[in-house]
Design an enzyme around this catalytic site. Structure first.
Site, mmCIF file in Angstrom:
data_model
loop_
_atom_site.group_PDB
_atom_site.id
_atom_site.type_symbol
_atom_site.label_atom_id
_atom_site.label_comp_id
_atom_site.label_asym_id
_atom_site.label_seq_id
_atom_site.Cartn_x
_atom_site.Cartn_y
_atom_site.Cartn_z
ATOM 1 N N ASP A 102 -1.116 -32.149 16.046
ATOM 2 C CA ASP A 102 -1.036 -31.025 15.117
ATOM 3 C C ASP A 102 -2.245 -31.019 14.186
ATOM 4 O O ASP A 102 -2.850 -29.988 13.934
ATOM 5 C CB ASP A 102 0.268 -31.090 14.291
ATOM 6 N N ASP A 105 -6.756 -35.847 10.427
ATOM 7 C CA ASP A 105 -7.198 -35.980 9.042
ATOM 8 C C ASP A 105 -8.256 -37.091 9.009
ATOM 9 O O ASP A 105 -9.397 -36.859 9.365
ATOM 10 C CB ASP A 105 -5.937 -36.293 8.212
HETATM 11 P P1 IMP Z 1 -4.756 -39.328 10.123
HETATM 12 O O1 IMP Z 1 -4.303 -40.595 10.744
HETATM 13 O O2 IMP Z 1 -5.339 -39.527 8.755
HETATM 14 O O3 IMP Z 1 -5.665 -38.494 11.009
HETATM 15 O O4 IMP Z 1 -3.474 -38.488 9.797
HETATM 16 C C1 IMP Z 1 -2.762 -37.880 10.755
HETATM 17 C C2 IMP Z 1 -1.346 -37.599 10.282
HETATM 18 O O5 IMP Z 1 -1.228 -37.407 8.868
HETATM 19 C C3 IMP Z 1 -0.920 -36.295 10.902
HETATM 20 O O6 IMP Z 1 -0.390 -36.472 12.190
HETATM 21 C C4 IMP Z 1 0.083 -35.788 9.889
HETATM 22 O O7 IMP Z 1 1.338 -36.342 10.153
HETATM 23 C C5 IMP Z 1 -0.412 -36.320 8.561
HETATM 24 N N1 IMP Z 1 -1.196 -35.294 7.823
HETATM 25 C C6 IMP Z 1 -2.503 -35.329 7.537
HETATM 26 N N2 IMP Z 1 -2.882 -34.262 6.838
HETATM 27 C C7 IMP Z 1 -1.768 -33.503 6.659
HETATM 28 C C8 IMP Z 1 -1.508 -32.240 5.998
HETATM 29 O O8 IMP Z 1 -2.378 -31.569 5.419
HETATM 30 N N3 IMP Z 1 -0.213 -31.810 6.056
HETATM 31 C C9 IMP Z 1 0.780 -32.489 6.671
HETATM 32 N N4 IMP Z 1 0.582 -33.667 7.289
HETATM 33 C C10 IMP Z 1 -0.686 -34.169 7.288
#
Ligand code: IMP
Length: 176
Positions: A102, A105
């Site tokens: 989805d 980040d």
């Molecule tokens: P990463 O490991 O930092 O790439 O984060 C990924 C996970 O963080 C995603 O799969 C989401 O579950 C959560 N996440 C990151 N940014 C958002 C946001 O803006 N809204 C909701 N969930 C987020």
């Protein structure tokens, strides 16, 4: 129209129409790239459920779909926090994998998933994400298909949650 999810106010960010149009474009790209590869789509729960369902309805070639998740559990030492990839019951050796996310980040979640999948020797792995925050991204792996590049702001809706809420919203909202 501004909405409230739990204690926070959010405003419309990416409309249902824009999402639908982009999802069909992405599915068409996949159909071109994977029409003869019988790919295995691995959708990362929970946030990707809505995106995956819409995307897969417009993917017009043979494929398999599975759902995966990183489950945190404490190791033998209380300080260890291991994230185990669960949900893959099939042998992925030699398969063409497309991971469906989805949002990316920092990229840490996906880095972890990629490491565990590569051990299982698939023929190829590509990454599809609906949303990508370039300013927050800290990793070096390539992201093959991106729906929308967005600002480094918190979003909810269309599968994404704020503290477990807001996943059912039919468009994407941003924190006010
Ligand atoms: P990463 O490991 O930092 O790439 O984060 C990924 C996970 O963080 C995603 O799969 C989401 O579950 C959560 N996440 C990151 N940014 C958002 C946001 O803006 N809204 C909701 N969930 C987020």
């Amino acid at each position: 129209m501004t909405i409230k999810v739990k204690d926070l106010q959010f405003e419309p960010y990416i409309s249902q129409h824009l999402i639908n149009t982009r999802v069909i474009e992405l599915a068409n790209r996949l159909t071109i790239d994977y029409h003869d590869k019988n790919p295995l789509f691995l959708s990362v729960l929970n946030g990707s459920f809505m995106f995956t369902a819409d995307l897969m309805k417009s993917f017009l070639s043979p494929c398999e779909i599975s759902f995966i998740k990183l489950a945190s559990y404490s190791g033998l030492k209380s300080t260890e926090n291991v994230q185990e990839l669960i949900g893959i019951n099939e042998n992925i050796d030699g398969k063409h994998i497309v991971i469906i996310e989805d949002i990316i980040d920092t990229g840490l979640t996906l880095k972890n998933i990629l490491l565990q999948l590569k051990n299982q020797k698939p023929a190829s792995i590509k990454i599809m994400t609906l949303l990508f925050k370039p300013e927050a991204f800290k990793e070096t792996f390539e992201i093959d298909y991106v729906g929308f590049e967005i600002e480094n702001k918190f979003v909810v809706g269309y599968g994404l949650d704020y503290d477990g809420n807001g996943r059912n919203l039919d468009q994407i909202y941003v924190l006010k």
